[in-house]
Design a protein around this motif. Structure first.
Motif, PDB file in Angstrom:
ATOM      1  N   PRO A 139      -1.499   3.863 -19.870  1.00  0.00           N
ATOM      2  CA  PRO A 139      -0.391   4.801 -19.743  1.00  0.00           C
ATOM      3  C   PRO A 139       0.122   5.010 -18.310  1.00  0.00           C
ATOM      4  O   PRO A 139       1.327   5.163 -18.116  1.00  0.00           O
ATOM      5  N   LYS A 140      -0.739   4.985 -17.322  1.00  0.00           N
ATOM      6  CA  LYS A 140      -0.302   5.221 -15.944  1.00  0.00           C
ATOM      7  C   LYS A 140       0.428   4.028 -15.338  1.00  0.00           C
ATOM      8  O   LYS A 140       1.015   4.137 -14.273  1.00  0.00           O
ATOM      9  N   HIS A 143       6.722  -3.740  -5.207  1.00  0.00           N
ATOM     10  CA  HIS A 143       6.764  -2.480  -5.950  1.00  0.00           C
ATOM     11  C   HIS A 143       5.583  -1.603  -5.554  1.00  0.00           C
ATOM     12  O   HIS A 143       4.489  -2.097  -5.295  1.00  0.00           O
ATOM     13  N   LYS A 144       5.800  -0.301  -5.553  1.00  0.00           N
ATOM     14  CA  LYS A 144       4.736   0.634  -5.234  1.00  0.00           C
ATOM     15  C   LYS A 144       3.850   0.809  -6.472  1.00  0.00           C
ATOM     16  O   LYS A 144       4.325   1.137  -7.548  1.00  0.00           O
ATOM     17  N   LEU A 145       2.558   0.580  -6.294  1.00  0.00           N
ATOM     18  CA  LEU A 145       1.601   0.730  -7.394  1.00  0.00           C
ATOM     19  C   LEU A 145       0.984   2.117  -7.357  1.00  0.00           C
ATOM     20  O   LEU A 145       0.724   2.653  -6.266  1.00  0.00           O
ATOM     21  N   PRO A 146       0.720   2.700  -8.528  1.00  0.00           N
ATOM     22  CA  PRO A 146       0.036   3.994  -8.546  1.00  0.00           C
ATOM     23  C   PRO A 146      -1.369   3.863  -7.951  1.00  0.00           C
ATOM     24  O   PRO A 146      -2.025   2.831  -8.120  1.00  0.00           O
ATOM     25  N   VAL A 147      -1.811   4.888  -7.267  1.00  0.00           N
ATOM     26  CA  VAL A 147      -3.184   4.931  -6.761  1.00  0.00           C
ATOM     27  C   VAL A 147      -4.075   5.314  -7.941  1.00  0.00           C
ATOM     28  O   VAL A 147      -3.811   6.296  -8.631  1.00  0.00           O
ATOM     29  N   LEU A 148      -5.112   4.519  -8.196  1.00  0.00           N
ATOM     30  CA  LEU A 148      -6.048   4.789  -9.287  1.00  0.00           C
ATOM     31  C   LEU A 148      -7.446   4.945  -8.723  1.00  0.00           C
ATOM     32  O   LEU A 148      -7.896   4.092  -7.953  1.00  0.00           O
ATOM     33  N   ALA A 149      -8.121   6.008  -9.099  1.00  0.00           N
ATOM     34  CA  ALA A 149      -9.505   6.259  -8.672  1.00  0.00           C
ATOM     35  C   ALA A 149      -9.633   6.154  -7.146  1.00  0.00           C
ATOM     36  O   ALA A 149     -10.615   5.642  -6.634  1.00  0.00           O
TER      37      ALA A 149
END
Length: 87
Positions: free
Chosen positions: A31-32, A66-72
């Motif tokens: 989902p993120k 593209h900017k990637l979401p920060v995960l963990a």
């Protein structure tokens, strides 16, 4: 030692959601991460397809800037000097 890319993939897959479809096949998504969706005849196949889709999505996103979401706490985005950011 775990590489940031490997850790990012594992963190993303931990958030995956799977559904069994009416025909008995499976769908999976993260989902993120918009657009990271896969399908398979079995849950195992769907998980494998989702991992492959995720890996391709990351590589294309990085290549296109593209900017990637920060995960963990893992940030794969580039900073000014061309290196990956660390958080």
């Amino acid at each position: 030692m775990t590489f940031p890319l490997t850790a990012y993939i594992e963190a993303a897959l931990e958030t995956a959601c799977y559904d069994k479809l009416e025909d008995g096949s499976f769908s999976g998504e993260i989902p993120k991460l918009k657009g990271v969706v896969a399908f398979g005849k079995s849950l195992r196949e769907c998980e494998s397809e989702l991992r492959s889709t995720l890996e391709d999505w990351i590589l294309v996103s990085l290549r296109l800037g593209h900017k990637l979401p920060v995960l963990a706490g893992i940030n794969l985005n580039r900073v000014k000097n061309g290196r990956m950011a660390t958080t």
